[in-house]
Every structure is written in C-alpha cells, then in structure tokens.
Design a protein around this motif. Structure first.
Motif, PDB file in Angstrom:
ATOM      1  N   GLY A 139       0.838  -1.197   0.000  1.00 31.42           N
ATOM      2  CA  GLY A 139       0.000   0.000   0.000  1.00 31.42           C
ATOM      3  C   GLY A 139       0.870   1.242   0.000  1.00 31.42           C
ATOM      4  N   VAL A 140       0.246   2.381   0.034  1.00 29.34           N
ATOM      5  CA  VAL A 140       0.988   3.631   0.012  1.00 29.34           C
ATOM      6  C   VAL A 140       0.519   4.511   1.173  1.00 29.34           C
ATOM      7  N   THR A 141       1.482   5.143   1.834  1.00 29.52           N
ATOM      8  CA  THR A 141       1.180   6.042   2.944  1.00 29.52           C
ATOM      9  C   THR A 141       1.682   7.439   2.596  1.00 29.52           C
ATOM     10  N   THR A 142       0.782   8.387   2.683  1.00 28.61           N
ATOM     11  CA  THR A 142       1.161   9.786   2.498  1.00 28.61           C
ATOM     12  C   THR A 142       1.520  10.322   3.872  1.00 28.61           C
ATOM     13  N   THR A 143       2.758  10.752   4.034  1.00 22.40           N
ATOM     14  CA  THR A 143       3.231  11.236   5.329  1.00 22.40           C
ATOM     15  C   THR A 143       3.105  12.755   5.401  1.00 22.40           C
ATOM     16  N   ASP A 144       3.096  13.254   6.608  1.00 22.22           N
ATOM     17  CA  ASP A 144       3.063  14.693   6.867  1.00 22.22           C
ATOM     18  C   ASP A 144       1.868  15.375   6.192  1.00 22.22           C
ATOM     19  N   MET A 145       0.677  14.817   6.409  1.00 19.64           N
ATOM     20  CA  MET A 145      -0.548  15.348   5.797  1.00 19.64           C
ATOM     21  C   MET A 145      -0.856  16.773   6.243  1.00 19.64           C
ATOM     22  N   THR A 146      -0.450  17.132   7.455  1.00 22.62           N
ATOM     23  CA  THR A 146      -0.759  18.487   7.928  1.00 22.62           C
ATOM     24  C   THR A 146      -0.009  19.548   7.135  1.00 22.62           C
ATOM     25  N   THR A 147       1.099  19.187   6.495  1.00 26.33           N
ATOM     26  CA  THR A 147       1.797  20.123   5.621  1.00 26.33           C
ATOM     27  C   THR A 147       1.060  20.260   4.295  1.00 26.33           C
ATOM     28  N   LEU A 148       0.550  19.150   3.777  1.00 24.14           N
ATOM     29  CA  LEU A 148      -0.167  19.168   2.501  1.00 24.14           C
ATOM     30  C   LEU A 148      -1.550  19.801   2.646  1.00 24.14           C
ATOM     31  N   ILE A 149      -2.269  19.432   3.709  1.00 26.41           N
ATOM     32  CA  ILE A 149      -3.606  19.975   3.967  1.00 26.41           C
ATOM     33  C   ILE A 149      -3.603  20.510   5.396  1.00 26.41           C
ATOM     34  N   PRO A 150      -3.379  21.815   5.564  1.00 25.89           N
ATOM     35  CA  PRO A 150      -3.349  22.389   6.915  1.00 25.89           C
ATOM     36  C   PRO A 150      -4.639  22.086   7.685  1.00 25.89           C
ATOM     37  N   GLY A 151      -4.474  21.657   8.918  1.00 24.45           N
ATOM     38  CA  GLY A 151      -5.623  21.332   9.748  1.00 24.45           C
ATOM     39  C   GLY A 151      -6.122  19.917   9.562  1.00 24.45           C
ATOM     40  N   TYR A 152      -5.372  19.084   8.844  1.00 24.11           N
ATOM     41  CA  TYR A 152      -5.801  17.697   8.624  1.00 24.11           C
ATOM     42  C   TYR A 152      -5.988  17.014   9.977  1.00 24.11           C
ATOM     43  N   PRO A 153      -7.163  16.439  10.240  1.00 32.01           N
ATOM     44  CA  PRO A 153      -7.494  16.011  11.605  1.00 32.01           C
ATOM     45  C   PRO A 153      -6.964  14.653  12.044  1.00 32.01           C
ATOM     46  N   ASP A 154      -6.658  13.765  11.105  1.00 30.98           N
ATOM     47  CA  ASP A 154      -6.339  12.389  11.496  1.00 30.98           C
ATOM     48  C   ASP A 154      -4.845  12.137  11.657  1.00 30.98           C
ATOM     49  N   GLY A 155      -4.158  12.989  12.355  1.00 29.79           N
ATOM     50  CA  GLY A 155      -2.721  12.794  12.535  1.00 29.79           C
ATOM     51  C   GLY A 155      -1.966  13.265  11.316  1.00 29.79           C
ATOM     52  N   ASN A 156      -0.811  12.692  11.111  1.00 32.66           N
ATOM     53  CA  ASN A 156       0.046  13.155  10.024  1.00 32.66           C
ATOM     54  C   ASN A 156       0.121  12.217   8.838  1.00 32.66           C
ATOM     55  N   ASP A 157      -0.465  11.023   8.904  1.00 31.48           N
ATOM     56  CA  ASP A 157      -0.332  10.058   7.821  1.00 31.48           C
ATOM     57  C   ASP A 157      -1.698   9.645   7.287  1.00 31.48           C
ATOM     58  N   LYS A 158      -1.737   9.327   5.982  1.00 31.13           N
ATOM     59  CA  LYS A 158      -2.940   8.785   5.340  1.00 31.13           C
ATOM     60  C   LYS A 158      -2.520   7.521   4.609  1.00 31.13           C
ATOM     61  N   TYR A 159      -3.075   6.391   5.028  1.00 33.28           N
ATOM     62  CA  TYR A 159      -2.725   5.095   4.454  1.00 33.28           C
ATOM     63  C   TYR A 159      -3.763   4.669   3.432  1.00 33.28           C
TER      64      TYR A 159
END
Length: 195
Positions: A139-159
């Motif tokens: 699978g693929v994990t997008t790290t540091d989501m809060t940098t890509l989408i400010p205020g992203y609520p589910d931590g910093n990663d999207k799996y």
C-alpha cells in the motif's frame, strides 16, 4: 418674604429632576442603540458565514463530480480542466507528484479555485490528493498530511491499502471573490472528505 425664598428653591429642584429624567432616558436610548448595532453585526456575520459554508459545500459537490468524471486522469497524474458553477477553474495546479510517500504507489495533488455567483460573488478553493497504490505490495502512505492539507485532523499520515484508490478532498469556501479572500471581513469555512 418667606414665600419668595421657598419658590426659588422649588424652581431649582424642578431643574434637577428634569436633568435626572433626561439622563435616564438618554442612557436607556444609548443601551438600546448599542444592542441594535450588535444585533445587526450578528446577523451580518451569520449571513457571511452562511455564504462561506454554502461555497464550501457546493465546491465539495463539484470536486466529487470531477473526481468521478476524471478518475482515470487523476489516478495517473494527468491534467484536468474542471468547470463548476458555469465557470472554468482559475489557478489550476495540475498533478503534482507528492514526494512525502512511503510504500508502493503514487500520490498526486490537484489544486484549483473558482470565483462564482453573479450578484454575490464568492470563492471556492479545492485541494485534492489522489493516491493510487499498486495491487501487489504494502500500500501507500502519504506522510506529513498536515503540511499538505493544513488542519488535517487524522494525525500526520494517510494510508491507502494495496490495490486501492484513496482520495482526500479539502474544500474551502469564502464569502468574497478569490482575489479578495484575504481581506478584512472575509469568512472562511472548510469541508473535508476522505474516501
């Protein structure tokens, strides 16, 4: 002589009572004026907030439509030309490959905005992340989501599981046109959708 002195004291007392009454009436009038001004401001703020949330909600429906209509392009990183509300997108940033990923797959980022509404122009900004993971892998994990989408609520990663296609849509609505979105009196509302 005594009666004349007594009448002079009464006339001074009447003036004092009149000043007190005028002061009380003026104070009550000023309090009512202040309350009225606050009510007008409150109703104006509610109207502007409503306009911004409608811009965000309408933009989310548009973003969902373009995600379905251009799914093949968005999953491979091809360019798209979205049109919503009878207006073509401005500031269209097509398919930037995201480097903050781990695993097997790719994540593409799309950003575009619309100024729409003839009588009451407002702005809708769309930020879409589309992950495509390979069928066989981790699978693929997008790290540091809060940098890509400010205020992203589910931590910093999207799996995104192996073989899946995952999307994160962040839509911001403003009560003003896009070129005035940062000025005084701007109200912003945001809607986030993940699937």
């Amino acid at each position: 002589m005594v009666t004349k002195l007594y009448k002079q004291q009464e006339s001074g007392f009447a003036l004092l009572v009149a000043l007190i009454v005028v002061g009380v009436v003026l104070s009550v009038g000023l309090v009512l004026l202040d309350l009225s001004i606050k009510q007008v401001r409150l109703s104006t703020n509610a109207k502007e907030s409503e306009s911004a949330i409608h811009a965000a909600s309408a933009g989310m429906e548009c973003a969902r439509y373009w995600r379905r209509a251009s799914s093949a392009e968005m999953e491979t990183g091809a360019g798209i030309n979205p049109e919503c509300f009878g207006v073509s997108a401005s500031n269209n940033t097509n398919a930037q490959l995201i480097a903050e990923v781990t695993g097997t797959g790719e994540v593409f980022e799309y950003q575009y905005e619309f100024t729409w509404g003839a009588t009451d122009p407002r702005c809708t900004q769309v930020h879409a992340l589309v992950a495509s993971s390979t069928a066989f892998g981790v699978g693929v994990t997008t790290t540091d989501m809060t940098t890509l989408i400010p205020g992203y609520p589910d931590g910093n990663d999207k799996y995104c599981e192996a073989g899946a296609r995952c999307t994160v849509l962040s839509v911001r609505g403003y009560n003003k046109p896009c070129n005035a979105a940062g000025t005084y009196g701007t109200v912003q509302r945001e809607v986030l959708l993940q699937f």
